[in-house]
Write a protein that holds these residues in place. Structure first.
Motif, PDB file in Angstrom:
ATOM      1  N   ALA A 260       0.860  -1.031   0.124  1.00 27.98           N
ATOM      2  CA  ALA A 260       0.053   0.025  -0.008  1.00 27.98           C
ATOM      3  C   ALA A 260       0.851   1.296   0.076  1.00 27.98           C
ATOM      4  O   ALA A 260       1.798   1.332   0.505  1.00 27.98           O
ATOM      5  CB  ALA A 260      -0.956   0.012   1.325  1.00 27.98           C
ATOM      6  N   ASN A 261       0.347   2.191  -0.684  1.00 31.26           N
ATOM      7  CA  ASN A 261       1.360   3.368  -1.237  1.00 31.26           C
ATOM      8  C   ASN A 261       0.988   4.307   0.609  1.00 31.26           C
ATOM      9  O   ASN A 261      -0.084   4.686   0.676  1.00 31.26           O
ATOM     10  CB  ASN A 261       0.727   4.224  -2.073  1.00 31.26           C
ATOM     11  N   ARG A 264      -0.701   7.660   0.181  1.00 28.30           N
ATOM     12  CA  ARG A 264      -2.048   8.052  -0.266  1.00 28.30           C
ATOM     13  C   ARG A 264      -2.878   7.461   0.824  1.00 28.30           C
ATOM     14  O   ARG A 264      -2.909   6.271   1.183  1.00 28.30           O
ATOM     15  CB  ARG A 264      -2.254   7.193  -1.509  1.00 28.30           C
ATOM     16  N   PRO A 266      -6.542   6.328   2.765  1.00 28.61           N
ATOM     17  CA  PRO A 266      -7.831   5.565   2.144  1.00 28.61           C
ATOM     18  C   PRO A 266      -8.924   6.391   1.316  1.00 28.61           C
ATOM     19  O   PRO A 266      -8.929   7.410   1.505  1.00 28.61           O
ATOM     20  CB  PRO A 266      -8.420   4.905   3.359  1.00 28.61           C
ATOM     21  N   ASP A 267      -9.319   5.616   0.503  1.00 29.37           N
ATOM     22  CA  ASP A 267     -10.421   6.276  -0.430  1.00 29.37           C
ATOM     23  C   ASP A 267     -11.411   6.870   0.380  1.00 29.37           C
ATOM     24  O   ASP A 267     -11.929   7.890   0.046  1.00 29.37           O
ATOM     25  CB  ASP A 267     -10.959   5.173  -1.302  1.00 29.37           C
ATOM     26  N   ARG A 303      -5.516  11.553  -4.328  1.00 37.00           N
ATOM     27  CA  ARG A 303      -6.284  10.578  -4.775  1.00 37.00           C
ATOM     28  C   ARG A 303      -5.883  10.023  -5.966  1.00 37.00           C
ATOM     29  O   ARG A 303      -6.202   8.963  -6.320  1.00 37.00           O
ATOM     30  CB  ARG A 303      -7.921  11.105  -5.019  1.00 37.00           C
ATOM     31  N   SER A 304      -5.009  10.851  -7.019  1.00 36.30           N
ATOM     32  CA  SER A 304      -4.684  10.435  -8.029  1.00 36.30           C
ATOM     33  C   SER A 304      -3.348   9.546  -7.956  1.00 36.30           C
ATOM     34  O   SER A 304      -2.672   8.917  -8.849  1.00 36.30           O
ATOM     35  CB  SER A 304      -4.120  11.615  -9.118  1.00 36.30           C
ATOM     36  N   PRO A 306      -0.959   6.317  -7.028  1.00 27.59           N
ATOM     37  CA  PRO A 306      -1.387   4.892  -6.861  1.00 27.59           C
ATOM     38  C   PRO A 306      -1.646   4.318  -5.721  1.00 27.59           C
ATOM     39  O   PRO A 306      -0.909   4.669  -4.675  1.00 27.59           O
ATOM     40  CB  PRO A 306       0.070   4.440  -7.666  1.00 27.59           C
ATOM     41  N   LYS A 307      -2.656   3.647  -5.802  1.00 23.24           N
ATOM     42  CA  LYS A 307      -2.911   2.685  -4.534  1.00 23.24           C
ATOM     43  C   LYS A 307      -1.480   1.845  -3.843  1.00 23.24           C
ATOM     44  O   LYS A 307      -1.447   1.617  -2.581  1.00 23.24           O
ATOM     45  CB  LYS A 307      -4.444   2.069  -4.255  1.00 23.24           C
ATOM     46  N   GLN A 308      -0.921   1.399  -4.676  1.00 18.34           N
ATOM     47  CA  GLN A 308      -0.045   0.395  -4.298  1.00 18.34           C
ATOM     48  C   GLN A 308       1.467   0.913  -5.077  1.00 18.34           C
ATOM     49  O   GLN A 308       1.349   1.401  -6.091  1.00 18.34           O
ATOM     50  CB  GLN A 308      -0.331  -1.073  -4.819  1.00 18.34           C
TER      51      GLN A 308
END
Length: 412
Positions: A260-261, A264, A266-267, A303-304, A306-308
């Motif tokens: 996980a990045n 970033r 959580p959504d 939010r832009s 990367p999630k990982q």
């Protein structure tokens, strides 16, 4: 790193792992599949080698001096569909033999297929050809001494909507490589560059011929350049992997994992923040506050992300870590690996990575399949299971590719 991800389909081009004393042979006959009449002057050869011949007037042929291993036997004749057959001379495989005898039946291409004209982008042919050379021959030091002898036999089409460049050629592409001392006949099956996805597909079969040096000095230069091109190559890597000698061969190999990045959030949290700020700004205009972390643009940028992201493990692989169902087949190899070779990048690579100084050769190897089989001559399968990124994706082009039987002199 190079932005392109390359699928290695350069014609089954891996290298001889050990010098072998016992030689094998293939003999047979080439005939028309429909009429059963012999076909003379058919090119019959082992893919990516200098080993081959032409059928005689009665259709017969003989290929001798084949080193133990696995190969792709190719038969090519104008007006006929190309013929390809894997031939396994491995000692421990079923059907191991000293000599292969076979009859090759070639099927004529349908007349309607022969009449097909590729929808070329003739207006922009010169520009498309430069892009073709860039991705086929490369932009390496050696590429400056390579030229395609029959460029007009290559049909090129660029689709601006999809951002895809496609190349076709009915005749083998003839390449003169004065950097390494080879003439290459390349039977192109597929060439596609997707500029939107950054993927390159090159699939075909090369046949090598040794050029004759005009002086002893030229021969020594070719020997030096071949040796330099071999070390650090995918071929060198594959041999070392099979022999569990990656570290001794100059490779530092580490597994790449995804995590996980940490930068970033959580959504759910991000979406809540963005909604709150949008509600305050009903006009939907992005206005920065004194505190940038209170701005809509700040959270939109978060939010832009990367999630990982990739995380490189500390463990250094030798090749012995992989479970082997036999000496040739490595199991549980799928995944991404950072591969660093103990040699500097070519200076031409700096234009790609936009640096002012060279570093050690760093690449990413993507193994898509769970297993990989590497034969004693370096032939590996499935060739579609390996993608390259970084230095090797830039370097592994036909200005640097060596034939299957090449062995570097002892010492580095």
């Amino acid at each position: 790193m190079s932005r392109f991800l390359v699928l290695l389909l350069l014609g089954f081009y891996f290298q001889l792992a050990f010098a072998q004393t016992e030689k094998k042979s293939i003999n047979g006959k080439v005939i028309d599949a429909a009429t059963k009449e012999p076909l003379p002057f058919v090119n019959v050869f082992l893919a990516n080698t200098t080993t081959g011949t032409s059928s005689l007037a009665d259709g017969t042929f003989l290929i001798e001096g084949i080193v133990i291993g696995k190969y792709d036997l190719i038969a090519s004749y104008v007006g006929y569909k190309p013929f390809s057959l894997p031939v396994d001379f491995s000692e421990k495989k079923n059907g191991y033999t000293k000599e292969v005898q076979l009859t090759i039946e070639l099927e004529q291409e349908a007349k309607e297929l022969l009449a097909i004209v590729v929808r070329e982008d003739t207006v922009n042919w010169a520009r498309n050809f430069e892009d073709f050379k860039k991705h086929f021959l490369g932009e390496t030091h050696n590429s400056k001494k390579c030229r395609i002898l029959n460029p007009k036999d290559i049909h090129l089409y660029f689709d601006p909507k999809d951002g895809v460049l496609v190349a076709h050629s009915k005749k083998p592409i003839e390449i003169e490589n004065l950097a390494l001392g080879y003439k290459i006949y390349y039977y192109l099956y597929q060439f596609e560059v997707n500029f939107k996805t950054d993927l390159i597909y090159i699939f075909g079969v090369p046949r090598f011929e040794e050029l004759v040096p005009n002086k002893d000095r030229q021969a020594k230069i070719w020997q030096r350049e071949r040796k330099q091109g071999y070390y650090g190559s995918v071929t060198h890597f594959t041999r070392a992997l099979r022999d569990s000698s990656l570290k001794e061969s100059g490779f530092v190999v580490k597994k790449i994992f995804t995590k996980a990045n940490p930068e970033r959030p959580p959504d759910e949290w991000l979406n809540k923040k963005i909604k709150q700020l949008r509600d305050k700004n009903k006009s939907n205009v992005l206005i920065l506050s004194a505190d940038s972390k209170d701005s809509l643009s700040y959270y939109m940028k978060l939010r832009s992300l990367p999630k990982q992201v990739d995380s490189i493990a500390k463990k250094i692989y030798t090749g012995a870590e992989f479970v082997r169902s036999n000496k040739e087949t490595l199991e549980n190899i799928n995944g991404k690996y950072e591969v660093v070779f103990d040699s500097r990048e070519e200076i031409e690579y700096l234009n790609v990575v936009r640096r002012k100084y060279t570093e050690k050769q760093k690449s990413i190897f993507h193994f898509l399949s769970n297993s990989l089989t590497i034969y004693s001559n370096g032939y590996y399968e499935d060739v579609r299971s390996l993608f390259l990124e970084g230095y090797r994706s830039w370097h592994e082009k036909y200005s640097n590719i060596l034939p299957l039987e090449y062995l570097p002199p002892l010492g580095k």
